[in-house]
Each structure stands twice: as structure tokens, then as C-alpha cells.
Scaffold this motif. Sequence first.
Motif, PDB file in Angstrom:
ATOM      1  N   PHE C  92       0.850  -1.202   0.000  1.00 43.29           N
ATOM      2  CA  PHE C  92       0.000   0.000   0.000  1.00 43.29           C
ATOM      3  C   PHE C  92       0.883   1.248   0.000  1.00 43.29           C
ATOM      4  O   PHE C  92       0.704   2.183  -0.789  1.00 43.29           O
ATOM      5  N   ILE C  93       1.921   1.211   0.837  1.00 45.78           N
ATOM      6  CA  ILE C  93       2.800   2.393   0.939  1.00 45.78           C
ATOM      7  C   ILE C  93       3.557   2.592  -0.366  1.00 45.78           C
ATOM      8  O   ILE C  93       3.699   3.718  -0.863  1.00 45.78           O
ATOM      9  N   CYS C  94       3.971   1.470  -0.965  1.00 45.45           N
ATOM     10  CA  CYS C  94       4.832   1.633  -2.151  1.00 45.45           C
ATOM     11  C   CYS C  94       4.078   2.254  -3.317  1.00 45.45           C
ATOM     12  O   CYS C  94       4.671   2.897  -4.176  1.00 45.45           O
ATOM     13  N   ILE C  95       2.768   2.054  -3.325  1.00 42.65           N
ATOM     14  CA  ILE C  95       2.018   2.692  -4.419  1.00 42.65           C
ATOM     15  C   ILE C  95       2.232   4.210  -4.339  1.00 42.65           C
ATOM     16  O   ILE C  95       2.506   4.868  -5.344  1.00 42.65           O
ATOM     17  N   PHE C  96       2.177   4.725  -3.119  1.00 41.14           N
ATOM     18  CA  PHE C  96       2.379   6.180  -3.000  1.00 41.14           C
ATOM     19  C   PHE C  96       3.829   6.534  -3.279  1.00 41.14           C
ATOM     20  O   PHE C  96       4.147   7.588  -3.823  1.00 41.14           O
ATOM     21  N   ALA C  97       4.717   5.591  -2.934  1.00 37.37           N
ATOM     22  CA  ALA C  97       6.141   5.918  -3.142  1.00 37.37           C
ATOM     23  C   ALA C  97       6.449   5.980  -4.632  1.00 37.37           C
ATOM     24  O   ALA C  97       7.367   6.673  -5.056  1.00 37.37           O
ATOM     25  N   SER C  98       5.625   5.231  -5.443  1.00 38.24           N
ATOM     26  CA  SER C  98       5.967   5.252  -6.890  1.00 38.24           C
ATOM     27  C   SER C  98       5.044   6.224  -7.611  1.00 38.24           C
ATOM     28  O   SER C  98       4.553   5.950  -8.707  1.00 38.24           O
ATOM     29  N   TRP C  99       4.756   7.364  -6.997  1.00 33.27           N
ATOM     30  CA  TRP C  99       3.828   8.320  -7.591  1.00 33.27           C
ATOM     31  C   TRP C  99       4.483   9.043  -8.753  1.00 33.27           C
ATOM     32  O   TRP C  99       3.828   9.485  -9.687  1.00 33.27           O
ATOM     33  N   ASN C 100       5.806   9.145  -8.736  1.00 36.25           N
ATOM     34  CA  ASN C 100       6.428   9.961  -9.805  1.00 36.25           C
ATOM     35  C   ASN C 100       7.021   9.067 -10.891  1.00 36.25           C
ATOM     36  O   ASN C 100       7.985   9.423 -11.530  1.00 36.25           O
ATOM     37  N   ILE C 101       6.471   7.864 -11.051  1.00 41.88           N
ATOM     38  CA  ILE C 101       6.889   7.056 -12.217  1.00 41.88           C
ATOM     39  C   ILE C 101       6.192   7.650 -13.432  1.00 41.88           C
ATOM     40  O   ILE C 101       4.969   7.817 -13.435  1.00 41.88           O
ATOM     41  N   GLU C 102       6.962   7.994 -14.438  1.00 42.19           N
ATOM     42  CA  GLU C 102       6.319   8.677 -15.570  1.00 42.19           C
ATOM     43  C   GLU C 102       6.088   7.721 -16.733  1.00 42.19           C
ATOM     44  O   GLU C 102       5.002   7.608 -17.248  1.00 42.19           O
ATOM     45  N   ASN C 103       7.160   6.976 -17.138  1.00 37.48           N
ATOM     46  CA  ASN C 103       6.982   6.192 -18.388  1.00 37.48           C
ATOM     47  C   ASN C 103       6.294   4.869 -18.067  1.00 37.48           C
ATOM     48  O   ASN C 103       6.592   4.196 -17.096  1.00 37.48           O
ATOM     49  N   GLY C 104       5.335   4.526 -18.881  1.00 43.07           N
ATOM     50  CA  GLY C 104       4.685   3.214 -18.776  1.00 43.07           C
ATOM     51  C   GLY C 104       3.984   3.040 -17.445  1.00 43.07           C
ATOM     52  O   GLY C 104       4.160   2.047 -16.742  1.00 43.07           O
ATOM     53  N   VAL C 105       3.177   3.995 -17.099  1.00 43.13           N
ATOM     54  CA  VAL C 105       2.530   3.968 -15.765  1.00 43.13           C
ATOM     55  C   VAL C 105       1.661   2.717 -15.646  1.00 43.13           C
ATOM     56  O   VAL C 105       1.740   1.979 -14.666  1.00 43.13           O
ATOM     57  N   LYS C 106       0.877   2.455 -16.672  1.00 42.04           N
ATOM     58  CA  LYS C 106      -0.036   1.287 -16.591  1.00 42.04           C
ATOM     59  C   LYS C 106       0.780   0.016 -16.378  1.00 42.04           C
ATOM     60  O   LYS C 106       0.500  -0.774 -15.478  1.00 42.04           O
ATOM     61  N   GLY C 107       1.829  -0.144 -17.182  1.00 38.21           N
ATOM     62  CA  GLY C 107       2.649  -1.355 -17.069  1.00 38.21           C
ATOM     63  C   GLY C 107       3.198  -1.494 -15.672  1.00 38.21           C
ATOM     64  O   GLY C 107       3.103  -2.552 -15.035  1.00 38.21           O
ATOM     65  N   TYR C 108       3.718  -0.389 -15.159  1.00 40.14           N
ATOM     66  CA  TYR C 108       4.366  -0.432 -13.841  1.00 40.14           C
ATOM     67  C   TYR C 108       3.383  -0.898 -12.769  1.00 40.14           C
ATOM     68  O   TYR C 108       3.632  -1.874 -12.054  1.00 40.14           O
ATOM     69  N   PHE C 109       2.217  -0.261 -12.748  1.00 38.69           N
ATOM     70  CA  PHE C 109       1.303  -0.590 -11.631  1.00 38.69           C
ATOM     71  C   PHE C 109       0.719  -1.983 -11.792  1.00 38.69           C
ATOM     72  O   PHE C 109       0.551  -2.720 -10.807  1.00 38.69           O
ATOM     73  N   SER C 110       0.479  -2.392 -13.051  1.00 40.25           N
ATOM     74  CA  SER C 110      -0.082  -3.760 -13.197  1.00 40.25           C
ATOM     75  C   SER C 110       0.973  -4.770 -12.737  1.00 40.25           C
ATOM     76  O   SER C 110       0.689  -5.723 -12.000  1.00 40.25           O
ATOM     77  N   MET C 111       2.233  -4.542 -13.099  1.00 39.74           N
ATOM     78  CA  MET C 111       3.296  -5.472 -12.666  1.00 39.74           C
ATOM     79  C   MET C 111       3.359  -5.477 -11.149  1.00 39.74           C
ATOM     80  O   MET C 111       3.513  -6.517 -10.503  1.00 39.74           O
ATOM     81  N   PHE C 112       3.187  -4.312 -10.576  1.00 33.83           N
ATOM     82  CA  PHE C 112       3.310  -4.197  -9.111  1.00 33.83           C
ATOM     83  C   PHE C 112       2.218  -5.006  -8.436  1.00 33.83           C
ATOM     84  O   PHE C 112       2.466  -5.771  -7.492  1.00 33.83           O
ATOM     85  N   LEU C 113       1.011  -4.876  -8.977  1.00 32.30           N
ATOM     86  CA  LEU C 113      -0.116  -5.601  -8.336  1.00 32.30           C
ATOM     87  C   LEU C 113       0.064  -7.100  -8.516  1.00 32.30           C
ATOM     88  O   LEU C 113      -0.167  -7.881  -7.586  1.00 32.30           O
ATOM     89  N   LEU C 114       0.569  -7.489  -9.668  1.00 29.02           N
ATOM     90  CA  LEU C 114       0.825  -8.932  -9.876  1.00 29.02           C
ATOM     91  C   LEU C 114       1.839  -9.411  -8.830  1.00 29.02           C
ATOM     92  O   LEU C 114       1.679 -10.457  -8.186  1.00 29.02           O
ATOM     93  N   LEU C 115       2.839  -8.589  -8.612  1.00 30.10           N
ATOM     94  CA  LEU C 115       3.881  -8.945  -7.626  1.00 30.10           C
ATOM     95  C   LEU C 115       3.253  -9.106  -6.246  1.00 30.10           C
ATOM     96  O   LEU C 115       3.511 -10.094  -5.537  1.00 30.10           O
TER      97      LEU C 115
END
Lengths: 172, 107, 501, 694
Positions: C92-115
Motif C-alpha cells: 500500500f505504501i509503495c504505491i504512493f512511493a511510486s507516484w512519480n513514475i512517468e513512463n509506462g505507468v499502466k505497465g508499472y502498476f499492473s506489474m506491481f499488483l501482480l507482484l
Amino acid sequence: MSETAKIILVLFQLLTLASALLVTFSPNILYASISLLFAFLGVAIMFLYAGADFLAGVQVVVYIGGVTILVLFAIMLTSWMYQVKLRDSRGKLIVPLLLALFGLLPFLYQGAQHLASRVLRTVPPDFQTFAYSPKTNAVGEALLGNYLLPFEGITVLLLGALVGAVWLARPK
Amino acid sequence: MSFLDWATGLHGYLFVGTILATLGIIAVVYRRNSIGVLLGIELLLNAASINFIAFSKFRTAAIDGQIFALFIIIIAAAEAAVALAIILRLYRLRETIDAGEANLMRN
Amino acid sequence: MLSWMIFSPLIGMAAILAMPRNRPDMVRWAAVITTAVPLALGVMVFSQFDRSTAAMQFVEQVSWIAPFNIEYYVGIDGLSVPMVLLTVLLSFICIFASWNIENGVKGYFSMFLLLESAMLGVFCALDFFLFFVFWEVMLLPMYFLIGIWGGANKVYAATKFFLYTLAGSVLMLLVMLGMYFTTEPHTFNLLHLANLHPFSTLTMNLFGWQLPMDKVFFVALFIGFAIKVPIWPFHTWLPWAHVEAPTAVSVILAGVLLKMGTYGILRISYPILPSATLWAADAMAILGVISILYGAFCAMAQKDLKKLVAYSSVSHMGYVVLGMASLTTAGVNGAVLQMFNHGTSTAMLFLLVGVIYDRAHHRWIVKPDGSRGFGGIASVVPVYTGVMAIAVFASLGLPGLSGFISEALVFLGAFSVPRFQMYVIIGSLGIVLGAAYLLWMFMRVFLGPLNEEWSGLTDMNWRERFTLIPLTILVVVLGVYPMPVLKLMGTTVAKLLTSLT
Amino acid sequence: MVQNCIWIFSLPLIAFVLQASLGKKLPRQGDFISVIALLGSFLLALPIFLQVVSTGNISEAASFTWLSLPLPIPDSFLTSHPGISAPTFNLDIGILLNNPTAIMLGMVTFCCFLIHLFSTGYMKGEDRYNMFFAYISLFSAAMLGLVVSDNLFTFFMCWEVMGVCSYALIGFYYKKPSAINASIKAFMTTRVGDTCFFLGLMGLYIVFGTSNFSEIYQGLQGGFAEGKTILGISALSFIGFMIMMGTIGKSAQFPLQIWLPDAMEGPTPVSALIHAATMVSGGVFLLIRMFPILEAGHVLPIVAYVGAITAFLAAMVAVVQTDIKKVLAYSTISQLGYMVMGIGVGAFAAAFMHLITHALFKACLFLCSGSVIHAVHTQDMREMGALRTKMPLTFLSMLIATLAISGVPFFSGFVSKDRILGGALGYGMEHQVHMLIPILGFAAALLTAFYMFRLIYMTFCGSAKDEHKHTHAHEMPWNMVLPTLLLSGLSLSIWFAGPTGIHGLDPFEVHWFDNAVAAAQTQAGIALHHGDEHIAHTAHSLALVLSLILATAGILLATLTYLKHAISADAWKARLAPLHKVLVHKYYFDELYINVIIQRGLLVWNNLLARFDDRVVDRILVDGWKDISMAIKAFIGKFDDLVVDRIFVDGTGYVTAAGGWILRRFQTGRVQQYVILSLIGFSVAFMCLLAGPK
């Protein structure tokens, strides 16, 4: 069969063989064709002695009457053999000759004799009556009896050959 | 048994048949003239007929052998006709009937 | 309940993938909501968890592949509850920590949730096959997260991480199959295996030698898990993975993934191979101590902040291994508590390093050419320094903060085993060194005269503070009164140890 | 009374929390919160202290289970014994209020309160003013926690929290590189000591299963730890030694004393609070609490030697120091050496009294030096002088404290120091082989008197060395002067043993301290070996005479050299040049620790290890596999290309082509040749048929 009949038969067999030799080895094609005629005649006589009288007749009519004349016609229509004597491959005959004498002949002969001796061990009961009875009506009955299908087939074949020959040989 | 009996019996017929067949083959193989080849074929066919007739008499004493010989004769006639037609065609095309020349079928 | 917790991130992932590409903020808030669901479920689990029994709770058992009697068998007990809570919180915390990911936002968060779902799966799986599947699934997103959104030579690091862990999991696969085929009613079920544990009597033929089967299994499993922990000889992937991973990923990597190894040993090796565990306890203790010292020494020599924290993780996980190896109540409880505490304190450290990296785009304590990286920034960013001080002293093991209790218990447990006493004394050097490298870093970066180059740094914004507040509270509260977490694991550890002694 | 203790301990803690969170926003930046909190603690501690003074006996305890872990018990055991609930490993913490605690409480709260008051003046205008008060109130809370805790676990926890507070306070001026170096040096050195203490604590748990003092005392009496050994050596001596190491670390004793002088980088109230009164004395208090263990573990001789050596060496170095705070720092180390020596020789009560008296007059000395520094803005004594006229009150309190510390009768220092020296002499006379201890003790007494008066003369008397500073010097405001006066007032001997302070000769003998400590010993069950009375008595009287002589000699020497300038200090300095150089460099301990062990040893080793880890383990062992597999891949690639591809695949193609080429030659197109071939084939077949088996 009487002795003289046998002698006559042997003579005709020798005639056949000699003419066959001429057919294969004479350099002039015309002589070869004519010798072929005599060969067929010898064969017809052999048929006669073998009790196949109808066939001897057919042989004479078809082969001697038809085929040989046909060949003569072909020779005349083609190579004016008078001017052009086709150089036979004389020199090369040695190899086939040897091959035939030492390769083919001994084995064919030995095979045939072996076959014949085995066949003659059992002589069929009505040997004599068959050998010397006229065969024409038997052939007729057989052709339209057991051999009806091949008879019909052969007619189709003759028709095909006829048409083919005419189409092939038509003038341009 | 004497030579005569031998010659006029089955052995004689088969002997003549064999010789005719051998000469037929030699003719077919070594005749330069295609008509010569044709002759050779005719000889071969006759050799076959002799055998049929001989066995028809000496073995089965039945008509079948002869029927076969009859059919051979018929076919030989048809075959000769067609063959000669081809030779004429060949002659017209190539001005020659030398069997060796007709080698369009080579590799 | 558990299955909902494991698979809700996947539902979120599907939703994110369906979102339009040009709306990153929508994707981020969707990710927040998706991770909030398991967090809520986690809190419910924590409240409803019955501390008195050691049996599995919230069990869900469904036959999955019938012919090989593989089941979807999920359940948690005292050992996995802290880990699950840690995972849920950190994700939950890391989602907020990765707020400034710019490129491929969808990819990043979907990978994160899978993880996240894979991690939860590993902690809840009670079927060896299911455990292995989740273990492998977890590797995939990590590879992409490091490989695509990483730092300079991110591909090298990602590949190294992937192959290294994969090699370990190959061994695990072999053992899994070995166990499957040697047990009479072929089973993958960990609890059955624990009851049967026939392996101590059997022997197996390995390249011609006739070796006792349980010891071979234990060593193979140990190598597989040691790579994950990481224990000394297998740790070289960790600095690389951490240096190249984006902040949020290295938080999860350090906070949760490192615990998988030790959790695996406690969940699989200990109950199923008790005799081999007793045989290997000494070796594990020695490796633990080596990890402690090796990590500490290397940490002191590092010039890169993240690498320093990475090596400190190696050192702290060394405590966990030492605690586990002691097989005493205090030791093992201390080890599991240390897994939890290390999770929170290192997560704080990595978040803080991430904060400074976002602003200065470099992490050098001392630049490679010897000139000062950061210097005296305490005067410029006071709040940041304060929180960093708490994080440093927590991982240092200052009493009153969570690090100390677990270290004390680990040492207490290990010291009560006569033959481990020398290891503990050598290991205690690790405490001194721990203080050394962390404070030396703190001094060089925060104290001393201000390095003008970094006078423009801005202090933490509210988002970053929000990520750090829960962790700080946890660290302080657990430091003062650790019973809430210890109560969770007490009975399970007791039962585990009864099967061992 | 226990509730008071809880409040005493938690008031400063609350102050810390308030201060740390909202300090900045409060008026006067919230310093009044911590001062009031400490005042509250002091007022709560006073009744406890007075009860001990009057009745001489107090003993209350309260504890609760802080941590409990279920022990692995086979289920069969539980079912067979239904009554018993599953046994657990409990870690109970709580409050122990007995005589030592009460006395310490009194002293600590009083000092902390005064120092807080003082620092409101001293620290005025500094930035991070509120954080300063947050740190010192946390520190006070930790010290009080340490004093009241009934077991060694919380004792250790407060011990380390104090360490961190001292780290934070020493490095308060974090902009100065020297300050932060000093802070990390302090923390690391104490950390080494703490780790040993931690191991001792572990040992205690193994031997006694608990760290509660009263349980330990009973365990010892019950012969609980007879046969137990740790690492081969007897458990008790291991624990004793480790605990002593803890004290050495925290109280800056012989091997680990390098951090205290550098700790002077911190603001002066910090030095007063931490490095005089409370933290360093915490180490001695640990020895007092753990005295039975030390005694049972036969570690006392080592303690005595450490104490004596530290006392002497530190005193020697103090003589050559020019920085006023450094002199006081070394004098603290020396006095602590005295206390440790006192405990080592068994003078338990004397050491405890010296702990209290030293805390008071050393705090006073530091605060006075703080006022001086605040006035002249320099710490170097050579720039001071003749401040007597400018700062009369500070001069007065400093003089009283100096008299106390140098062991002049009528002052508290004399009472406690004389008893320690008496005990040491008695111990020396009893065990002839340890005669070195009292000799070192007396030598240190001489030096103490000398350097203390040297300090007084250089700062307050003589001519003003630096006019500019001199003119600006002025008396400090009330909140700085009052604490010093109060502390100096307490340095008189009447509070401890009657006006003259000489045992036995004094008409108004005051014995509250002795019977309180005696009662404490019975509580702890410490049967002090009194040796034979005769030796003890002669030793005490001899020690009395000797210490008087030495004190006056020291003072005389100091006045001659620094006031009257009869003896020229520089001449002696030249004559004893090598000794002087060694002393200035503080016996090269710093160089040994910092340069040799840290710079050349540890850091080099770390870089080596890190490079090894990067190069060997990472590159070779891990990436090595990559190279190996690349090599294999290349080989297989080549092999595959060359062998498999070239020879087998292309080969067959070649063969078929060749075959085809040969056969083509036969297709001449002439029919006749075909017939010949078939003839040949026929004849061959026929021959095989005939020649074949029949």
C-alpha cells in the motif's frame, strides 16, 4: 505320328531357325523381312503338328498375309534402302553374341528342358484324342464361352490400334 | 529316345521357342534399323505362341493354350500396325529410322 | 477471505490494463484502491486471528489438479500472519512511493499488483506445488520492474536477479518432486508431509554416492532459499538489484522478498526435515554470523547509499538466520520478529533514499572520485533528517525502537545454546559495526558543513511523509511494546519447536 | 512511593515528547516545559530521599510482564498435567526502589534540574534551542529510568538511550566537523562497551534465567550458578568481566577513555550533565548494582587495577591540559577511576559516596567553567586570567568545588576520597602483591590537587592575559549563578559526615549515608569481607594523614608555580620534555585507535573485502557461470556448424548429386540400351535363382 511326319516337322523347325537367324543378322532389311515370312510359315506348321490347326490357319493369314506385307510397305515408304544401307552396328555384335551364347541361351535352354522333363512325367489322359482333333469349333465355343470378356476387350484394342495407326500415319 | 522323338516332342518345341526368343531379343537390341527392331519383336511373340501351343498339347490337352496364342497373334497384328505408323511418323520427322537417333528421351 | 486477499490485486490489475493510456492519475488512484482492499482484509485477519492455537486458520482447500492430487490449499498461522501484514502494508505504501513514475505507468502498476498477489500467495500457500507456482510468478514482475523502470545498467541487474533466483528455484523444484514421489500417497500437501516426514530414514543415490535423503533435500532447499535470503555466498545479486531498482520496488524487494527465503526454511524445511535441521543448525549459524560480519564490513566500504542499505540488509538477515539456527524459543521468535522489524526499518531507509534520489538524482555518500557526495544537508532538510535519524537508529538496534528487541531475542536464544556462544560473541561485533557504518553514513551525509551544491534541496512533501508515518509509528510502538506481533507467532513457533526437539 | 518513581521517570519523557513535537511553536521555545518537568521529578524524589536519610531503609518493587514467549512443550506433557498452563519465557520489567536507588534519585534529579536551569541561560540564542531541551530531557528520563529499573534489561535499554542522547548532544553543533567526529567517536566507543555489557546480560539470562536484581541476589546466595561455565570460563567471572567492560565503555575507564575529552565539543551544560554527573556515573552505578556478581566472579582485583590505572594516568594528562573543559574532563576520568578502584578494593560504601559527592562538585565545576566560557568566549585558559574581580560569585563556587575535589577537610570530596584511599590502603596492606593500587591512588590525589589549583590560578588569579576579553567579562545572570552556588553549597562535608569530615573525631557525626548503604548491603546480601579490623583501622588513620599531606603539597606546588611563579612551569616542561609530549598526545591512544585500528585496519579491510566481494564473488563466481555458458554456447555453435551441418547434411546432398550424375550417364535415350540393361538384370537374377539354394 509316323516317322516321315516327324522328319518333315524337324525340317520345318530347322527352316524356322535358319530364317530367324537371317532376320536378326542380315545387313539388308528387305532380306530380313522376307526371311521373317518363312519363319512364320515354319511356326504355322509347328502349330499344325501340335494339334492347333485353326491357329495355324490364323497364323498364316494374319502374320504372313498381314504383318509381313505391312512391314514391306513400311520399308518402301521409309528409307529408300537402295540408296541408304543402314550401317548395322556390326562390330558391336560380338558382345551380344557372347552374352546370348554364354549368358542367356544356356539358362533359358536349361530352364526349358527342366520344365519339359517335369511336365512330361504326367501325360494327360485324353492326350491322343486332343492332339489330333479339329479345334476350330472348340476355339469358337471357348471364345464365346469362357473367354467372352477378353474377346470383347480385344475388339476394343483392335479398334484403338486401327484409329491410332491411321491418325499417326496421316499425311501432314 | 531318338533325336526325332526329342525334336518333335515338347523338348523340340521349347528348344525352337528358346532360340527364336534369343534371336528376337538380339534383333531388338542390336538392329540399327527400327524396322529390324520390329521384326525382332514379332519373332519374340511367335516364340511365346510356340510355347503356349506346345504346352496346350503336351500338358493340359485343353484349348486354353491355343486361345492365348490366338490373342497373342491378334495383339501382335495391332501392335505391328501401330509400330509401323510410329516409324513412318519418325521417318517424316527425322528423315531417318535409325533407332539410335531417337534419343530425345535422354536425360 | 484469504483468496480474496490474494487475488484482489489481480482484479485491480485487470481494471488498470483496461484504463486509457493517457490518464496516469486515474491509473494511480486505481492502484491505491486495489492495494487498499488487501490492506483492509489484512487488518480484519489480524483482528480475527486466534492467537492461542497453532493450527492453520482461514483455510481454503480446493482440489486443483486432481490426478496429481495438487490442491489449492491456502491458510495462515502465526508464522505467515506477520509476513502477510507486512506485505499488505508495504505494498500500500509503495504505491504512493511510486507516484512519480512517468513512463509506462499502466505497465508499472499492473506489474506491481501482480507482484503483490504473488507475494501474498507465497505466504499463504500450504501446498508445495502452489507455493512453487507463486514463487515463480513472483519472479516475473520483479524482472520487468527492475528491467524496465530501473537505473543505469538495469537489464544486467534484472537478468542477474532472475537467473540467480531461478537457479535456486530449480533446486526447490527437484526437492518438491523428490518429496512427491517418495511419499506413499503421492502428495504435495505441506501439512501431510510434515506429519509423515519419512525422509529421515531413506537414502538416495546421488552421482553414485549413497546419501541420506533428508540431508540432501535440506541442503538443496537451503541453497534455493539462501539465494533469496540472501545468505553470504549467494548475496551478490542483492546490491545490484537494489541499486538499479526504482525506490518502490527496492522497498518491496528488501521489505518482503528477502523474508521469503527464511519463511520458506521455517515453513518447509523445519517441519518436514527435522533431523536434517538439527544436523544443519551449526552450519546455518556459522553462515548467519558470516553474513552479519560480511554485510557489515562491505557496508562500511560502500560509497552509494542504496548499496550501503542493501549490504545492511544482508547483515540484518544474518541475524535472522542465526536466530533460526539456534532452535530455541527466544531465538526463533526473535528471528521472526526481526524479519518483521527489518521489513519496516529497511523499508523506511529505502523510502528515504528514494526521497533524496528523486531530488538530487544521485546517491553518492562520497563521489567515486573522492569528493563529497552529500554533505551537511541536515540544516537544509530538517524533517527529512529527523525521520532518517529514527530509521538509522531503528536499524542500528537502539533500544526503544523495534530493531533492538529482535536482536536481543536472537542473541539471547543463540547464546543459550552452549556451542553457539562463540558465534554470538563474534556476531556481536556485527552490532558495533552496524552502528559504525550507519552512523558514519549519517554523519557524512547529514552532519558537518553544508555542501553548497545541495543547498537547494526541498524537504519532504506530504505524500512522502504519508508513506513514512505508518512505518515510524510501527517502529516506535513495536520498540516500546513488541507483544502484539510476538503474541501472533508465539504458539506457532512453540509447536514448530516441539516437532524439532 | 513506587508511583512516584513511575512519575519521576515519565515526567521528563513527556517533556521530551512535547518538546520534540511542538517545541518550536511554544513561547521561549518550550524550555520551561523540561525545567518544570525536572523540578517535578526532583520534588517527587525528595520525599523518597528524605525517607532514606531519616529511616535509612526503603524497599519497594513493582513489575509487570513486558514480554512472554510460549515455550515448546510436547502436547503429551500438557494433557498429562491439566492444571499447569503452558510455561512461558517471561521478561518482566518494573521499578525497584531501595536505598541506592533513592540516593541516586535524589542526586540525579537535583543535578538535572539545576543543569536544566543553567542551560536556559547558557543556550539562549542558539539555533535548535528547543531540540537541545528535548534531548536533555530525554537524557534525564533515560538516566532516571536506569536508576529505578529493577532488572538489567531495562537498565541496558536506558543505558543505550543515554548513549544516543550523548551522541546527539555532543554533536549538537553539527556544523563543526570536530563536533560530529567527537559524537561518533563517543557513540562508537560506548557502543563497544555496551555490546560487552549486552553479552554479560545474555550470560545472566543463561545462568539465572532472569535479569531481575533481587532474583539474581537470591540466586547467588542459593549457589545457583555454581558449576555453570560460558566458553569454558566460569559463568560468573564471564558475566562480571563483561559488565566491567560495559562500565569501562560508559565511564571512560582505561582502555576506552578516549571519547570523554573529545566529548567536550558539546555545549558545557551537556558536559556538566552527561560527562560529570549522570551518565558516566551510571557505569559506576552498574558496578554497585552488580557488586555481588563481581565479587562472586572474582573480578574485583581487575576492577581495582583498572580504576587505579585510570585515576593515575588521567590525572597525569590533566596536568598538561590548557583547555579548561579538557582539564575537568580528565579530572572526571580520574575521579571515576577512584570510584571504580573503590569498588574494586571492596570499599563499596566509600565508592558510592564518592559517586554522589563527585557528581555534585564536578557539576558545579563544569557549570562554573561554563559561566567563564560564556563570559570570555574561549575555552583556552592561557587567554584567561584575573576573572576573580569580574565574576566573584562564580569564583567563590568554583573555589569551594575545587577545595572539595582536591580533598581538603571540611569538604565532601575529602570524606569520600579519604575513605576510598583508606580502603585501598587496607586492601594493599592485606594483599601485599596489590600494593601498587594505593600508591597510584595517592599519587593521583596529589596530582588532582595540583591541576585543580593550577586551573583556579590560571583562570581567576594572576594578570589578565587578554585585555579585550577581560573587559567584556561580566557576572552571569541569576539562572546561571544560582545552580553553581547551590551545588557548591552541597560540596561541604557536613552533609555527608559532619563538619570536619574526619571519621571518629567529629562531634556532630552524620551517619545517614553509612547506615543507608549498610542497609543496602544487607538487602543485596553482600557480606563484605571486613578483613581483620586492626589492619582496616590502621589503614584508615594512615590514609587520613597521607591524604592531608598530599593535598597540601599539591596546593603548595600549584601556588608556587602558577600564583607566585616561583617555579617556572616552562622549565619543568623543558626538563621533562618527552613525558610532556606523551601526556599532550594523551599516550597516543587516539592515534592508536583512530589511525591504526580504524584507518589502517578496519577501513582498509572493508575496502578490500568490498572489492573482493565485487570482483571475486560477484564477477568470477556468479558472472563466471555466464562466461562458462558463453564458451560452451560458442563451442556448440561451432561444432554444430562444422560437424553436423557440413559433414552430415551437405554430405548426403553431395552423395546423391554424385549418384545422380553417374546414373544420368545411363539414360542415353536409346531404347535398345534399356533392353540390354534389363536383359543383364534378368540374366543376373536368373543366375541367382538357379545358383541359389535348391
